[in-house]
Design a protein around this motif. Structure first.
Motif, mmCIF file in Angstrom:
data_model
loop_
_atom_site.group_PDB
_atom_site.id
_atom_site.type_symbol
_atom_site.label_atom_id
_atom_site.label_comp_id
_atom_site.label_asym_id
_atom_site.label_seq_id
_atom_site.Cartn_x
_atom_site.Cartn_y
_atom_site.Cartn_z
ATOM 1 N N LEU A 179 -48.828 12.270 -22.954
ATOM 2 C CA LEU A 179 -49.784 12.004 -21.883
ATOM 3 C C LEU A 179 -51.204 12.165 -22.411
ATOM 4 C CD1 LEU A 179 -47.917 13.984 -19.119
ATOM 5 C CD2 LEU A 179 -48.003 11.509 -19.380
ATOM 6 N N GLU A 180 -52.063 11.237 -22.083
ATOM 7 C CA GLU A 180 -53.468 11.298 -22.501
ATOM 8 C C GLU A 180 -54.237 12.070 -21.438
ATOM 9 O OE1 GLU A 180 -54.894 10.285 -25.324
ATOM 10 O OE2 GLU A 180 -52.919 9.685 -26.053
ATOM 11 N N ILE A 181 -54.491 13.326 -21.711
ATOM 12 C CA ILE A 181 -55.163 14.171 -20.738
ATOM 13 C C ILE A 181 -55.953 15.243 -21.476
ATOM 14 C CG2 ILE A 181 -53.179 15.706 -20.469
ATOM 15 C CD1 ILE A 181 -53.921 15.837 -17.463
ATOM 16 N N GLN A 182 -57.125 15.562 -20.957
ATOM 17 C CA GLN A 182 -57.947 16.646 -21.493
ATOM 18 C C GLN A 182 -57.638 17.893 -20.673
ATOM 19 O OE1 GLN A 182 -60.649 16.661 -23.779
ATOM 20 N NE2 GLN A 182 -60.292 14.576 -24.479
ATOM 21 N N LYS B 128 -50.374 19.493 -13.231
ATOM 22 C CA LYS B 128 -51.455 18.575 -13.634
ATOM 23 C C LYS B 128 -50.888 17.387 -14.413
ATOM 24 C CE LYS B 128 -55.893 18.578 -15.960
ATOM 25 N NZ LYS B 128 -57.145 19.100 -15.486
ATOM 26 N N LEU B 129 -49.803 17.614 -15.161
ATOM 27 C CA LEU B 129 -49.169 16.553 -15.947
ATOM 28 C C LEU B 129 -48.152 15.745 -15.134
ATOM 29 C CD1 LEU B 129 -48.544 18.528 -19.260
ATOM 30 C CD2 LEU B 129 -50.359 16.863 -18.799
ATOM 31 N N TYR C 5 -50.869 21.044 -25.574
ATOM 32 C CA TYR C 5 -52.067 20.515 -24.912
ATOM 33 C C TYR C 5 -53.317 21.363 -25.100
ATOM 34 C CZ TYR C 5 -49.553 16.641 -22.961
ATOM 35 O OH TYR C 5 -48.833 15.483 -22.835
#
Length: 152
Positions: free
Chosen positions: A65-68, A88-89, A127
């Motif tokens: 997953l592309e997440i900051q 959040k994911l 992450y």
């Protein structure tokens, strides 16, 4: 010294060998313990990491997953930071015990809609420590600002 640092930052994180088996999970359910026959799952030698079979090589949805993510965001709520990351994911956090060598081991996991799952600690590490997984290609081709990372 800088070259040593680059080598450290770009070295892959070597996963411990995993054992995969088909077994059972025990999970709290309405004040009782529910035993669920599980799909094949994988765990490390000291039973502190748990993966669905498709996540053992980190090629499942959980790791892609592309997440900051910032720790401050995860601490901003009143529940477990690992469970906050899971939500959040788009996953569902679960407490469980898994069977390994006729013994039971307790962990929590992220369970994703596609059936992939991974232990909370492993996904938090993935992450929250992304800079440790830099590739030399990213640094040499300017896709990552090493000076900014090192605060030079």
């Amino acid at each position: 010294m800088l070259s040593s640092l680059i080598l450290f930052l770009t070295a892959p994180i070597f996963a411990a060998s995993l054992t995969c088996q088909t077994g059972s999970f025990r999970m709290p359910y309405d004040g009782a313990t529910k035993v669920v026959k599980a799909q094949t799952y994988c765990f490390n030698e000291d039973r502190t990491e748990l993966y669905s079979k498709d996540c053992q090589s980190r090629k499942c949805s959980a790791f892609n997953l592309e997440i900051q993510v910032k720790m401050a965001d995860l601490l901003n709520e009143s529940s477990n930071p690992g469970f906050n990351l899971c939500r959040k994911l788009g996953g569902k956090p679960e407490l469980l015990q898994f069977e390994a060598s006729a013994e039971w081991f307790a962990l929590d996991r992220f369970n994703f809609k596609d059936g992939a799952f991974v232990s909370t600690g492993e996904l938090m590490r993935h992450y929250l420590h992304k800079p440790n997984r830099l590739s030399i290609d990213h640094i040499l081709n300017g896709r990552y600002n090493l000076a900014a990372f090192l605060q030079i």
